[in-house]
Design an enzyme around this catalytic site. Sequence first.
Site, PDB file in Angstrom:
ATOM      1  N   GLU A  81     -50.772  42.045  31.490  1.00 28.61           N
ATOM      2  CA  GLU A  81     -50.002  40.836  31.793  1.00 28.61           C
ATOM      3  C   GLU A  81     -50.813  39.958  32.731  1.00 28.61           C
ATOM      4  O   GLU A  81     -51.325  40.431  33.750  1.00 28.61           O
ATOM      5  CB  GLU A  81     -48.654  41.163  32.471  1.00 28.61           C
ATOM      6  CG  GLU A  81     -47.616  41.766  31.564  1.00 28.61           C
ATOM      7  CD  GLU A  81     -46.264  41.939  32.262  1.00 28.61           C
ATOM      8  OE1 GLU A  81     -45.971  41.171  33.206  1.00 28.61           O
ATOM      9  OE2 GLU A  81     -45.513  42.845  31.868  1.00 28.61           O
ATOM     10  N   GLU A  95     -44.651  48.419  34.619  1.00 33.25           N
ATOM     11  CA  GLU A  95     -44.625  48.182  36.073  1.00 33.25           C
ATOM     12  C   GLU A  95     -43.785  49.227  36.797  1.00 33.25           C
ATOM     13  O   GLU A  95     -42.843  48.909  37.531  1.00 33.25           O
ATOM     14  CB  GLU A  95     -44.113  46.771  36.363  1.00 33.25           C
ATOM     15  CG  GLU A  95     -45.068  45.688  35.889  1.00 33.25           C
ATOM     16  CD  GLU A  95     -44.677  44.281  36.339  1.00 33.25           C
ATOM     17  OE1 GLU A  95     -43.493  44.058  36.670  1.00 33.25           O
ATOM     18  OE2 GLU A  95     -45.556  43.401  36.369  1.00 33.25           O
TER      19      GLU A  95
END
Length: 479
Positions: free
Chosen positions: A377, A176
């Site tokens: 995810e 991320e």
Amino acid sequence: MKNFRSDFLWGGATAANQVEGAYLEDGKGLSVADIVTVGSHTAPRRISLEMKEEYTYPSHTAVDFYHHYKEDIALFAEMGFKAYRMSISWARIFPHGDDAMPNPKGIQFYHDVFAELKKYAIEPIVTISHSDIPLAVGTRYHGWVNKQVIDLYVRYAVTLFEHYKEEVRYWIPFNEINDMFLPMSALGQGALIDPEAQFFTQQKDDPNERFNALNNMMIASAKAVIRGRQINSNFHFGTMICHITRYPRTCHPDDVLLVLKNDLFYNNTCADVMLKGEYPFYALNELEKRGVALQLNDTEKALLKEGVCDYYTFSYYQSISESTQPFSEETSGNIMGGIKNPYLTETEWNWPIDPVGLRTTLLKVYDRYRVPIMITENGIGCVDQLEADGTVHDDYRIAYLRDHLNEMRKAVEDGVDLIGYMAWGCLDLISVSTGEMKKRYGFIYVDRDDEGNGSYRRIKKDSFAWYRKVIASNGTDLT
């Protein structure tokens, strides 16, 4: 009807600082995650450079994957995992980040993990830096703000490539990476450590430092990709974008324009750099407006162009709504919240549930980049109840995942080249945003509470058997 490809990578995902524990065992050094205390949905996590007995530090024990990895991987295999996305702790390999030699026991631990995965034919997908760095890199070097950290990271990455070149094919340089767009996420990524800040959410912010730290991370990614391909031409490198799908709260043109610009800047900038090899015009313009003087020379620009990734990975939990007009009701979310969307329900932590948003995201991303896509995810955090008979009934998790997998299948029918799906927290782990255990994501219940108490016993939830059936049918049976 198009179905998921025959070699689709079904699996789950975790992060070292959220599962491993053993925070100073076998030569591991302190990491930034090790100095952050437990919090809650309403109480922020505290930053504590000095360990204090009255505080609970969740990463110190986490769910003790370090000592349970064989049991955990056997459970993953029982579910039928084709892949497992995991991360390596930089501080376990180089305890201070700049050590003369890597820690041999740290190197061996991951050899052992990969050997166990190989035993069950589970493909490792390895994140090199998952929102955590050695604490010493943060305190001695000021973290990613310092360009010296680029070479420290590359040395670390090359160490991994050389040791695990026969065991790992799929690599993700950073988790991320676009979290750096938000001040509260800078600590987690190791951008900087503010010794005066008491809480995770109260970091002093210097946008010029923060965006240059992000720039350094993207240069480091490119350099690592270049070196990795020299070591093994069969390596595959992926982005990892926290994709927050955005909707205009109204159809007013100003709201539509706001969402378009925010989507470009927050969701696309890093992926554009990592897949197209250069900063997009809109990002450069926005950074200039924010007074950011990007430290990027011609040599570094060439590195960005050469060291591009070859597949797109992203996290997806929820969408948000935005408006130029004030609305009183708000939601929470993964790194950011938004205005309440009246068409969506929410989790216990006020995260909107939006399966259709996942299909929207897949279509948008594939249209923009035309590279294979992997969802690394996706999941729902809930308070799970361990019943007296030792069962955990989590129909709400099954419903959430079923709805999202249905939309994934529709995206495949639309023509998206989707190659894998990693459910977040395949076993329960500590939450990065709150440090809690009670916010559970896994198919496997871990007997541990928010204060670190418990037997650490592993217990299969109802969703365990459901996901096993999903994988066995290659996603055709979602009932």
